[in-house]
Write an enzyme that holds these catalytic residues in place. Structure first.
Site, mmCIF file in Angstrom:
data_model
loop_
_atom_site.group_PDB
_atom_site.id
_atom_site.type_symbol
_atom_site.label_atom_id
_atom_site.label_comp_id
_atom_site.label_asym_id
_atom_site.label_seq_id
_atom_site.Cartn_x
_atom_site.Cartn_y
_atom_site.Cartn_z
ATOM 1 N N SER A 51 0.838 -1.207 0.000
ATOM 2 C CA SER A 51 0.000 0.000 0.000
ATOM 3 C C SER A 51 0.866 1.246 0.000
ATOM 4 O O SER A 51 0.408 2.329 -0.373
ATOM 5 C CB SER A 51 -0.934 0.004 1.210
ATOM 6 O OG SER A 51 -0.191 -0.030 2.419
ATOM 7 N N PHE A 92 5.334 2.124 -0.521
ATOM 8 C CA PHE A 92 6.685 1.581 -0.662
ATOM 9 C C PHE A 92 7.749 2.426 0.021
ATOM 10 O O PHE A 92 8.928 2.073 0.006
ATOM 11 C CB PHE A 92 7.018 1.411 -2.147
ATOM 12 C CG PHE A 92 6.356 0.213 -2.755
ATOM 13 C CD1 PHE A 92 6.993 -1.010 -2.779
ATOM 14 C CD2 PHE A 92 5.073 0.297 -3.260
ATOM 15 C CE1 PHE A 92 6.383 -2.134 -3.311
ATOM 16 C CE2 PHE A 92 4.441 -0.807 -3.791
ATOM 17 C CZ PHE A 92 5.098 -2.030 -3.818
ATOM 18 N N HIS A 141 -4.130 13.616 1.152
ATOM 19 C CA HIS A 141 -3.461 13.379 -0.125
ATOM 20 C C HIS A 141 -3.844 14.447 -1.141
ATOM 21 O O HIS A 141 -4.793 15.209 -0.931
ATOM 22 C CB HIS A 141 -3.821 11.992 -0.685
ATOM 23 C CG HIS A 141 -3.039 10.874 -0.069
ATOM 24 N ND1 HIS A 141 -3.441 10.240 1.082
ATOM 25 C CD2 HIS A 141 -1.866 10.295 -0.436
ATOM 26 C CE1 HIS A 141 -2.556 9.297 1.385
ATOM 27 N NE2 HIS A 141 -1.591 9.312 0.488
ATOM 28 N N LYS A 144 -5.803 11.900 -6.220
ATOM 29 C CA LYS A 144 -5.881 10.530 -5.703
ATOM 30 C C LYS A 144 -7.307 10.014 -5.845
ATOM 31 O O LYS A 144 -8.267 10.652 -5.403
ATOM 32 C CB LYS A 144 -5.421 10.462 -4.249
ATOM 33 C CG LYS A 144 -5.353 9.029 -3.718
ATOM 34 C CD LYS A 144 -4.571 8.949 -2.426
ATOM 35 C CE LYS A 144 -4.497 7.515 -1.912
ATOM 36 N NZ LYS A 144 -3.852 6.610 -2.890
#
Length: 233
Positions: free
Chosen positions: A97, A99, A131, A135
């Protein structure tokens, strides 16, 4: 290493930049306008596409026997199907979800704090995620992973974007221009509040983590996560 990029938006372009800096070659830039031509030449694929394209991208990689690293969120209702298909094809699959190395350390901190707070009933937990306005999914996959970490250690059973009932974690999902990603977890009582928070300054950390994961999964078989890549197990 030869990399196929499945999805060539802002994240795909950032991954391309970092991959080239690390000496890799991009053999496919998959968008809605082209097909999978070139995928057969890849050593590994990195999927940062859109929710409606993720399962096709991932399953096509399994059919080509190409390891795939996926950071696309919003499609996880089909995650178990992809795991089954990966095992049937003796493939390699790593979903994350998020990295970012920092976020994956934050996941561990969140899980540890949840264990500490599990039997202290004076505190109610809630979350906030912020965000950028582009998104597509809400809450973020990172927020869901954080909520799952709390649920695994406590009496909470689910999360909600609405007014929470008993045993639900409220997630406040905000969309603000040019915010790469901010996640906060709050434990609030009548007398104080504990907060842990991760703030991303750019997409670079996410992209670097995805490339590192792709380097790590090459030549492997099985189902993995960033915990394996970072040896956090």
């Amino acid at each position: 290493m030869k990399i196929a990029l499945l999805g060539y938006g802002k994240m795909g372009k950032e991954i391309e930049k970092i991959a080239l800096e690390r000496g890799h070659e991009i053999v496919l830039k998959k968008t809605e306008e082209n097909d999978f031509n070139g995928l057969e030449n890849a050593d590994v694929a990195i999927d940062f596409s859109i929710p409606t394209a993720a399962t096709e991208n991932i399953s096509t990689c399994f059919n080509y026997n190409i390891p795939v690293v996926s950071g696309t969120t919003g499609w996880l209702e089909q995650y178990d199907e992809m795991v089954v298909l990966c095992n049937e094809k003796n493939g390699a699959f790593l979903y994350g979800s998020n990295f970012s190395v920092g976020v994956n350390l934050f996941f561990e901190l969140n899980a540890y704090l949840a264990k500490l707070m599990a039997n202290i009933k004076e505190y109610n937990v809630s979350m906030e995620e912020i965000h950028h306005t582009q998104k597509l999914d809400a809450p973020s996959g990172t927020a869901i992973s954080l909520a799952d970490g709390i649920i695994a250690a406590t009496d909470y059973t689910n999360w909600t974007l609405e007014n929470p009932s008993e045993n639900q974690i409220h997630i406040d999902a905000k969309r603000i221009e040019d915010v790469p990603g901010t996640h906060s977890v709050f434990y609030k009582s009548a007398v104080d509040e504990i907060e842990i928070k991760h703030t991303a300054f750019s997409r670079q950390g996410f992209a670097l983590g995805a490339v590192v994961a792709a380097e790590w999964i090459k030549g492997k078989k099985g189902i993995f996560s960033m915990k394996d890549v970072l040896n956090l197990g």
